[in-house]
Design an enzyme around this catalytic site. Structure first.
Site, short mmCIF file in Angstrom:
data_model
loop_
_atom_site.label_atom_id
_atom_site.label_comp_id
_atom_site.label_asym_id
_atom_site.label_seq_id
_atom_site.Cartn_x
_atom_site.Cartn_y
_atom_site.Cartn_z
N THR A 162 0.82 -1.22 0.00
CA THR A 162 0.00 0.00 0.00
C THR A 162 0.85 1.27 0.00
O THR A 162 0.48 2.27 -0.60
CB THR A 162 -0.93 0.00 1.23
N THR A 238 2.17 -4.34 4.44
CA THR A 238 2.17 -4.62 5.87
C THR A 238 1.77 -6.06 6.20
O THR A 238 2.14 -6.58 7.24
CB THR A 238 1.19 -3.68 6.61
N ASP A 239 1.01 -6.70 5.28
CA ASP A 239 0.43 -8.00 5.64
C ASP A 239 1.49 -9.03 6.04
O ASP A 239 1.29 -9.81 6.96
CB ASP A 239 -0.40 -8.56 4.48
N LYS A 317 1.99 -8.20 12.83
CA LYS A 317 0.82 -7.40 12.48
C LYS A 317 -0.35 -7.95 13.29
O LYS A 317 -0.69 -9.12 13.18
CB LYS A 317 0.53 -7.49 10.98
#
Ligand code: ASP
Length: 516
Positions: A162, A238-239, A317
């Site tokens: 992202t 980020t995942d 996360k």
């Protein structure tokens, strides 16, 4: 850079963790209240309206069809019209945005003054007036970073996610589209901190990171350290950022300079985007901090008060949408970072060096599986891995590290087939203890090895790394159970579990007031 030999390289004789001020988890609370940061830098948003007419009439109603298209035509409006709408639901003003082709045909989507997007059902619209019109161009110009003599040199390696994305209104999806150079175009404040070089390694969402990308990234990081940059920032989705942080912690050991992974939970077209702040914090850390470790840098609290730096092997996360999604697990974060300062929260970190070295060991065997145990799990899950020639299995077990009895014969089969099987805990905090209950003892007899307090994903990554180096299961065990980058600690501090995680305003206020 020292490149380790594949297969024959033993684990380090003096692992970094043993050189760190042993596991006393010396904590140093923040000395002072973090000052509120200056207003959040807004990434120059993608849809920058211009007065240019649309090049192609087919673009006029981008994505609209059926009732919604009819409504636009009826009132003489189009995509990018500024409109005033009265409907049975109320009065709305905003700019008509394109729609995803897959979206329903019952709504107009408006960007309203607050920056948020709303859907207005066409069924209730009684009047719609076009009061303006401006086409948006999405492309952010690639900008050459200015060079300022005397400022530190930071290398930004882009992998996608992202943070490197903009919204594709045609599909409604966020697609990787920004190059790192465009990122600078969007966050010019970076030039106040350092001289920045950018390189786009990949443009993928992070679920697509895998062995080839891990190795290419590790090699790029080692190359840049050897070249003498003052710090490295890696833009990443980020995942799976915590997987890649663990991979780099093992593949690029003892880096001479900070290696900082950074991402963004919200894309740059959203007013609440965290991309710009995260990038500024990460670049600040890479350019000026004394922390020479692989780290993740993301929002600390839910506000933009400060970022947290998390050690690459102890981070995860933990929320699908909050910006403060990354948490240090089983420990406390390394430091807090604002635009102006970096405040270490602990003393046992690796310090910046000027020797331009790291130990590169880009080994990875993909035939390793991470199995999340659940009650009723059938043994055939493990049997299938044995049948398919897997070489390693990490189990995330219940409680202290358990699976049910029906799985035992499959575990025995795995052991007999020479598969390395390690146990971690689903609780994330705490250690595997396989001597407390009969189940644990039985499983140890079946060859399952407790992996201390390694996080499941970290144990998965480390086993892939270990099996990439050797076939010798004793050697694999030695590598697995020898801490090399803080992935196993002697104890877990309760203040990590309870306090130093950011995000709870009352706790934050309490700390800054009472713990001087
Ligand atoms: N799906 C995205 C990724 O991990 C999410 C993000 O970047 O935050 O690539």
């Amino acid at each position: 850079m020292k490149r380790s030999e594949k297969k024959s390289r033993p684990a380090p004789a003096a692992p970094r963790s043993s050189r760190r001020a042993a596991p006393k988890t010396k904590t140093r609370p923040p000395a002072r209240k973090p000052e509120r940061q200056p207003p959040a830098p807004r990434p120059k948003p993608a849809p920058g309206p211009t007065k240019t007419p649309p090049p192609d009439a087919a673009e006029l109603y981008k994505g609209y069809r059926g009732a919604a298209l009819e409504c636009l035509k009826k009132f003489g409006a189009k995509v990018w019209s500024d409109v005033v709408i009265d409907s049975s639901r109320g009065h709305f003003e905003g700019r008509v945005l394109p729609r995803a082709e897959s979206s329903d045909d019952q709504q107009l989507v408006l960007k309203i003054a607050s920056g948020y997007n709303i859907g207005v059902s066409v069924a209730g619209i009684t009047s719609l007036k076009e009061v303006g019109y401006a086409v948006a161009h999405y492309k952010i110009p690639e900008k050459k970073f200015p060079f300022t003599k005397g400022k530190p040199l930071v290398k930004l390696l882009g992998t996608g996610g992202t943070i490197a994305s903009r919204l594709d209104y045609r599909t409604g999806a966020v697609v990787p589209a920004f190059t790192p150079g465009e990122l600078y175009g969007a966050v010019p404040e970076l030039a106040d901190i350092c001289n920045l070089e950018t390189e786009k390694l990949f443009g993928v969402f992070s679920e697509n990171m895998g062995k080839a990308e891990y190795i290419a990234l590790a090699e790029a990081v080692a190359r840049e350290i050897e070249r003498g940059v003052d710090g490295i920032v890696i833009g990443h989705g980020t995942d799976t950022m915590h997987h890649t942080a663990a991979v780099l912690s093992f593949m690029v050991r003892d880096p001479a300079v900070p290696v900082v992974l950074v991402g963004s939970q919200r894309s740059s077209d959203r007013p609440s985007s965290d991309g710009a702040w995260n990038l500024i914090h990460a670049v600040k850390t890479a350019a000026t901090s004394d922390l020479a470790e692989v780290m993740v840098c993301m929002f600390g609290p839910t506000s933009d008060l400060y970022g947290l730096l998390h050690r690459g092997t102890r981070v995860r996360k933990m929320h699908s949408s909050y910006r403060s999604t990354f948490r240090t697990i089983g420990d406390i974060p390394l430091a807090m970072v604002t635009r102006d300062r970096i405040t270490p929260l602990r003393a046992d970190y690796a310090h910046r060096r000027s020797d331009r070295r790291c130990e590169l060991n880009p080994a990875f065997d993909s035939r390793v599986a991470l199995v999340y145990y659940y009650p009723n799990m059938d043994r055939d899950i493990i049997d299938a891995l044995v049948d398919r020639g897997y070489r390693g299995i990490v189990i995330a077990g219940t409680g202290l590290g358990h699976v049910n009895k029906p799985c035992y014969p499959a575990l025995q089969r795995a052991r007999d087939a020479g598969i390395a099987v390690y146990m971690t805990v689903q609780t994330l905090w705490g250690y595997v203890h396989m001597d407390v209950y009969e189940t644990g003892r039985d499983m140890q007899r079946l060859g399952v090895i407790p992996a201390a307090n390694m996080l499941p994903e970290v144990a998965y990554v480390k086993l892939s790394w270990a099996l990439g180096q050797t076939d010798d299961l004793d050697e694999v065990k030695r590598i697995m159970l020898t801490p090399v980058a803080g992935e196993i600690t002697d104890r877990e501090p309760t203040n990590g579990y309870l306090i130093f995680q950011g995000g709870v305003p009352e706790v934050e206020a309490f700390i800054s007031e009472h713990w001087k």
